[in-house]
Design an enzyme around this catalytic site. Structure first.
Site, PDB file in Angstrom:
ATOM      1  N   CYS A  17      -9.402  -6.931  -1.549  1.00  0.00           N
ATOM      2  CA  CYS A  17      -9.563  -7.565  -2.852  1.00  0.00           C
ATOM      3  C   CYS A  17      -9.789  -9.054  -2.618  1.00  0.00           C
ATOM      4  O   CYS A  17      -9.648  -9.549  -1.496  1.00  0.00           O
ATOM      5  CB  CYS A  17      -8.312  -7.344  -3.702  1.00  0.00           C
ATOM      6  SG  CYS A  17      -6.833  -8.046  -2.912  1.00  0.00           S
ATOM      7  N   HIS A  46      -0.390  -7.144   4.041  1.00  0.00           N
ATOM      8  CA  HIS A  46       0.293  -6.021   4.684  1.00  0.00           C
ATOM      9  C   HIS A  46      -0.704  -5.108   5.390  1.00  0.00           C
ATOM     10  O   HIS A  46      -1.040  -4.035   4.905  1.00  0.00           O
ATOM     11  CB  HIS A  46       1.110  -5.243   3.644  1.00  0.00           C
ATOM     12  CG  HIS A  46       2.385  -5.922   3.297  1.00  0.00           C
ATOM     13  ND1 HIS A  46       3.049  -5.719   2.113  1.00  0.00           N
ATOM     14  CD2 HIS A  46       3.141  -6.822   3.991  1.00  0.00           C
ATOM     15  CE1 HIS A  46       4.152  -6.459   2.098  1.00  0.00           C
ATOM     16  NE2 HIS A  46       4.215  -7.131   3.223  1.00  0.00           N
ATOM     17  N   HIS A  80       1.548 -12.796  -0.864  1.00  0.00           N
ATOM     18  CA  HIS A  80       2.510 -12.194  -1.800  1.00  0.00           C
ATOM     19  C   HIS A  80       3.283 -13.220  -2.618  1.00  0.00           C
ATOM     20  O   HIS A  80       3.938 -12.870  -3.585  1.00  0.00           O
ATOM     21  CB  HIS A  80       3.508 -11.324  -1.028  1.00  0.00           C
ATOM     22  CG  HIS A  80       2.857 -10.400  -0.052  1.00  0.00           C
ATOM     23  ND1 HIS A  80       2.745 -10.682   1.293  1.00  0.00           N
ATOM     24  CD2 HIS A  80       2.246  -9.217  -0.242  1.00  0.00           C
ATOM     25  CE1 HIS A  80       2.099  -9.703   1.891  1.00  0.00           C
ATOM     26  NE2 HIS A  80       1.783  -8.802   0.992  1.00  0.00           N
ATOM     27  N   GLU A 132       6.567  -9.825  -2.840  1.00  0.00           N
ATOM     28  CA  GLU A 132       6.079 -10.378  -4.113  1.00  0.00           C
ATOM     29  C   GLU A 132       7.210 -10.491  -5.125  1.00  0.00           C
ATOM     30  O   GLU A 132       7.311 -11.472  -5.862  1.00  0.00           O
ATOM     31  CB  GLU A 132       4.947  -9.503  -4.686  1.00  0.00           C
ATOM     32  CG  GLU A 132       4.344 -10.132  -5.927  1.00  0.00           C
ATOM     33  CD  GLU A 132       3.393  -9.231  -6.691  1.00  0.00           C
ATOM     34  OE1 GLU A 132       3.396  -9.309  -7.937  1.00  0.00           O
ATOM     35  OE2 GLU A 132       2.647  -8.460  -6.062  1.00  0.00           O
ATOM     36  N   THR A 171       2.305  -7.169  -9.345  1.00  0.00           N
ATOM     37  CA  THR A 171       0.855  -6.968  -9.580  1.00  0.00           C
ATOM     38  C   THR A 171       0.306  -5.698  -8.951  1.00  0.00           C
ATOM     39  O   THR A 171      -0.781  -5.247  -9.316  1.00  0.00           O
ATOM     40  CB  THR A 171       0.048  -8.157  -9.010  1.00  0.00           C
ATOM     41  OG1 THR A 171       0.256  -8.219  -7.602  1.00  0.00           O
ATOM     42  CG2 THR A 171       0.428  -9.463  -9.665  1.00  0.00           C
ATOM     43  N   CYS A 201      -2.907  -6.291 -11.190  1.00  0.00           N
ATOM     44  CA  CYS A 201      -4.144  -7.013 -10.866  1.00  0.00           C
ATOM     45  C   CYS A 201      -5.367  -6.127 -11.012  1.00  0.00           C
ATOM     46  O   CYS A 201      -5.289  -4.902 -10.925  1.00  0.00           O
ATOM     47  CB  CYS A 201      -4.039  -7.638  -9.474  1.00  0.00           C
ATOM     48  SG  CYS A 201      -4.690  -6.644  -8.148  1.00  0.00           S
ATOM     49  N   SER A 229       2.422  -1.575   2.484  1.00  0.00           N
ATOM     50  CA  SER A 229       1.469  -2.051   1.471  1.00  0.00           C
ATOM     51  C   SER A 229       1.720  -1.299   0.171  1.00  0.00           C
ATOM     52  O   SER A 229       1.436  -0.109   0.059  1.00  0.00           O
ATOM     53  CB  SER A 229       0.035  -1.812   1.959  1.00  0.00           C
ATOM     54  OG  SER A 229      -0.863  -1.840   0.870  1.00  0.00           O
ATOM     55  N   ASN A 231       0.292  -1.424  -2.760  1.00  0.00           N
ATOM     56  CA  ASN A 231      -0.854  -0.855  -3.483  1.00  0.00           C
ATOM     57  C   ASN A 231      -1.403   0.382  -2.770  1.00  0.00           C
ATOM     58  O   ASN A 231      -1.897   1.301  -3.409  1.00  0.00           O
ATOM     59  CB  ASN A 231      -1.923  -1.917  -3.735  1.00  0.00           C
ATOM     60  CG  ASN A 231      -2.666  -2.319  -2.487  1.00  0.00           C
ATOM     61  OD1 ASN A 231      -3.595  -1.640  -2.068  1.00  0.00           O
ATOM     62  ND2 ASN A 231      -2.270  -3.420  -1.874  1.00  0.00           N
ATOM     63  N   SER A 274      -5.433  -4.345   1.222  1.00  0.00           N
ATOM     64  CA  SER A 274      -5.315  -5.179   2.421  1.00  0.00           C
ATOM     65  C   SER A 274      -5.875  -4.483   3.664  1.00  0.00           C
ATOM     66  O   SER A 274      -5.671  -4.942   4.779  1.00  0.00           O
ATOM     67  CB  SER A 274      -3.851  -5.585   2.641  1.00  0.00           C
ATOM     68  OG  SER A 274      -2.991  -4.488   2.456  1.00  0.00           O
TER      69      SER A 274
END
Length: 314
Positions: A17, A46, A80, A132, A171, A201, A229, A231, A274
């Site tokens: 991203c 990450h 983060h 985060e 996020t 996000c 990670s 996400n 990531s």
């Protein structure tokens, strides 16, 4: 011997991203500007591949800035985000520091601060010990922000201080998970204040939507990304919930489960925000050694977000 054909549905968008690209560029530009070594507090993003690549270029990763022996060298804060105290510590040490916090995380920090200043007690929806979450909670005085991780905690939450309540979110969570927690909080606290814009996000949302779009058509689904990670882990959950129970995270220590792939006709692939694209390419190369592969990239939205790097590095 290669056996029967396999169809790969390649989820798009996937992988890096804008916040991750910016963070990596900040480390690389800092190495150019300041020479080696530069220090990075916590993994910049990450992903082991990314971290190892930056180590090879001269970055040294530490968990706390106290560990840095030579305080004349610059330190970079990870994407983060960090508690306010870390900025203060770096200033007290007279250190040069570059903040690689993702602008979307910084936005949540500002929202939390503004709500606190407006007299609200804040709930953060997120996962305990995620950097985060530690960074966001560290923007405010202790006791002014509470963490809620799941629906049970939301149901049992009490407004002990009898103050106005507001919420913000990590996020990188699953949109669906936060939706259910928010629903409970809104039912319990009729006047709860939400942030003007969604905190999840754009990249998290897009990658989850892309996975949802193809998961039900897949016999097996793989998300390339690291175990820490958030996400990436959420993408596996999203694939399972969206119709592909055989969904797996492929990380740096993973063995590819070829015996499971043998019995699948359609394979879904995505990657966390990531994870570099080379890891997806390597994974597909391994599959090609054993199977005849047809790839269909399914893109649901074009991403054109770019975040500028700090002026001091230009």
């Amino acid at each position: 011997m290669k056996n029967k054909e396999k169809k790969i549905l390649l989820s798009a968008p996937r992988g890096f991203c804008a916040g991750v690209e910016r963070a990596i560029e900040i480390v690389e530009k800092s190495l150019e500007k300041y020479g080696i070594p530069v220090y990075v507090r916590h993994e910049i993003v990450h992903n082991k591949y990314v971290v190892d690549d930056l180590k090879n270029k001269g970055a040294i990763f530490v968990e706390e800035i106290e560990e840095i022996k030579d305080k004349s060298r610059p330190v970079i804060f990870s994407a983060h985000g960090v508690p306010k105290k870390i900025h203060e510590d770096a200033k007290n040490y007279n250190m040069t520091y570059v903040d690689a916090t993702c602008p979307l995380v910084s936005k949540v920090h500002r929202e939390a601060e503004n709500l606190y200043k407006a007299g609200y007690h804040i709930i953060l929806i997120g996962h305990e010990n995620h950097p985060e979450v530690i960074g966001t909670m560290g923007q405010l005085p202790e006791g002014t922000i509470d963490l809620i991780q799941n629906e049970d905690e939301a149901l049992n939450y009490k407004n002990k201080l009898n103050k106005k309540i507001a919420y913000v979110t990590q996020t990188t969570l699953s949109v669906d998970d936060t939706k259910d927690i928010i629903k409970i909080l809104k039912k319990k606290f009729k006047d709860i204040q939400e942030t003007p814009k969604e905190d999840i996000c754009y990249a998290t949302t897009n990658r989850q939507m892309a996975v949802k779009n193809i998961a039900k058509k897949c016999d097996i689904f793989f998300v390339i990304g690291s175990r820490n990670s958030s996400n990436s882990v959420r993408l596996v959950e999203v694939a399972k919930k969206s119709g592909c129970p055989s969904s797996y995270l492929i990380h740096s220590q993973s063995e590819i489960p070829f015996e499971k792939i043998e019995n699948a006709n359609t394979i879904g692939i995505s990657s966390g925000a990531s994870a570099p694209e080379v890891l997806v390419e390597n994974f597909i190369s391994e599959l090609k050694k054993r199977f005849t592969i047809n790839i269909d990239e399914v893109e649901i939205i074009k991403e054109d977000v770019i975040f500028k790097i700090p002026k001091k590095l230009n």
